[in-house]
Scaffold this motif. Structure first.
Motif, short mmCIF file in Angstrom:
data_model
loop_
_atom_site.label_atom_id
_atom_site.label_comp_id
_atom_site.label_asym_id
_atom_site.label_seq_id
_atom_site.Cartn_x
_atom_site.Cartn_y
_atom_site.Cartn_z
N THR A 80 62.90 6.86 31.18
CA THR A 80 61.51 7.29 31.22
C THR A 80 60.81 6.72 29.99
O THR A 80 61.45 6.25 29.07
CB THR A 80 61.40 8.83 31.24
N SER A 81 59.50 6.78 29.99
CA SER A 81 58.76 6.31 28.82
C SER A 81 58.56 7.49 27.86
O SER A 81 58.65 8.66 28.25
CB SER A 81 57.40 5.75 29.24
N LEU A 82 58.27 7.18 26.61
CA LEU A 82 57.99 8.24 25.65
C LEU A 82 56.76 9.06 26.05
O LEU A 82 56.80 10.29 25.97
CB LEU A 82 57.86 7.67 24.24
N GLN B 137 55.72 9.67 29.08
CA GLN B 137 56.16 10.53 30.19
C GLN B 137 57.05 11.66 29.70
O GLN B 137 56.96 12.79 30.20
CB GLN B 137 56.90 9.70 31.24
N ASP C 225 63.14 1.05 25.45
CA ASP C 225 63.23 2.51 25.41
C ASP C 225 63.25 3.08 26.82
O ASP C 225 64.08 3.92 27.16
CB ASP C 225 62.02 3.13 24.69
N GLU C 226 62.34 2.58 27.63
CA GLU C 226 62.22 3.10 28.99
C GLU C 226 63.50 2.83 29.78
O GLU C 226 63.97 3.70 30.52
CB GLU C 226 61.01 2.49 29.69
N GLU C 227 64.07 1.66 29.59
CA GLU C 227 65.32 1.35 30.28
C GLU C 227 66.45 2.25 29.79
O GLU C 227 67.23 2.78 30.58
CB GLU C 227 65.67 -0.12 30.07
N SER D 164 54.76 7.40 19.62
CA SER D 164 54.46 6.02 20.02
C SER D 164 54.45 5.87 21.53
O SER D 164 54.85 6.76 22.28
CB SER D 164 55.50 5.07 19.42
N ARG D 165 54.01 4.70 21.96
CA ARG D 165 54.08 4.36 23.38
C ARG D 165 55.49 3.97 23.78
O ARG D 165 55.85 3.99 24.95
CB ARG D 165 53.14 3.20 23.69
N GLY D 166 56.33 3.61 22.80
CA GLY D 166 57.68 3.17 23.10
C GLY D 166 57.69 1.73 23.56
O GLY D 166 56.66 1.04 23.56
N THR D 167 58.85 1.28 23.97
CA THR D 167 59.03 -0.11 24.42
C THR D 167 59.67 -0.12 25.80
O THR D 167 60.17 0.90 26.27
CB THR D 167 59.94 -0.88 23.44
N ASP D 168 59.70 -1.30 26.40
CA ASP D 168 60.40 -1.45 27.68
C ASP D 168 61.88 -1.11 27.52
O ASP D 168 62.49 -0.51 28.41
CB ASP D 168 60.24 -2.86 28.23
#
Length: 143
Positions: free
Chosen positions: A73-75, A77, A67-69, A61-65
């Motif tokens: 990093t983002s999924l 990335q 997740d990134e926090e 997935s693209r993930g969520t904000d």
């Protein structure tokens, strides 16, 4: 014995599983109490297949904000860093084999990311070891 005591003190336990290609998944789910030891040794059922699909859905997935926090990093990335496609559609193609119950023969980043996905699913760090019965030793799994 000391390791087992420390694991129990943290609410975890060792989980064993039948060696059918789902053993890492089964052991992890058993060790955190999501499935019983009996289920970990039983033939792969719908729950094992559904959880595999859930893990792959998550890691492609693209993930969520959030997740990134949480991850820093983002999924996409994270996939790129591991040498896998950042684009979700391309990541799906690269990791599609992991949707099949029993698939584990991939080496490298795809398997590593699948194990991360399992850890993320149970919201705990995990360690996966393989017992080599020929040498009676415990080793890292091939990945």
């Amino acid at each position: 014995d000391e390791v087992k005591r420390l694991l129990r003190a943290r609410g975890a336990r060792l989980g064993g599983a039948s060696m059918d290609g789902n053993c890492a998944q089964r052991s992890i789910l058993c060790s955190v109490g999501r499935i019983s030891q009996a289920d970990a040794l039983a033939p792969a059922g719908k729950r094992i297949r559904d959880e595999r699909r859930q893990v792959v859905d998550r890691i492609v997935s693209r993930g969520t904000d959030a997740d990134e926090e949480r991850l820093g990093t983002s999924l996409p990335q994270m996939r790129r860093h591991l040498g896998l496609p950042a684009d979700p559609a391309q990541a799906e193609a690269a990791l599609a084999a992991f949707r099949a119950s029993g698939y584990w023969t991939s080496t490298g980043a795809a398997f590593t990311l699948f194990l991360w996905g399992l850890a993320d699913l149970v919201d705990r760090p995990v360690v996966v070891l393989h017992r080599d019965t020929a040498t009676e030793s415990v080793v890292d799994p091939v990945c």
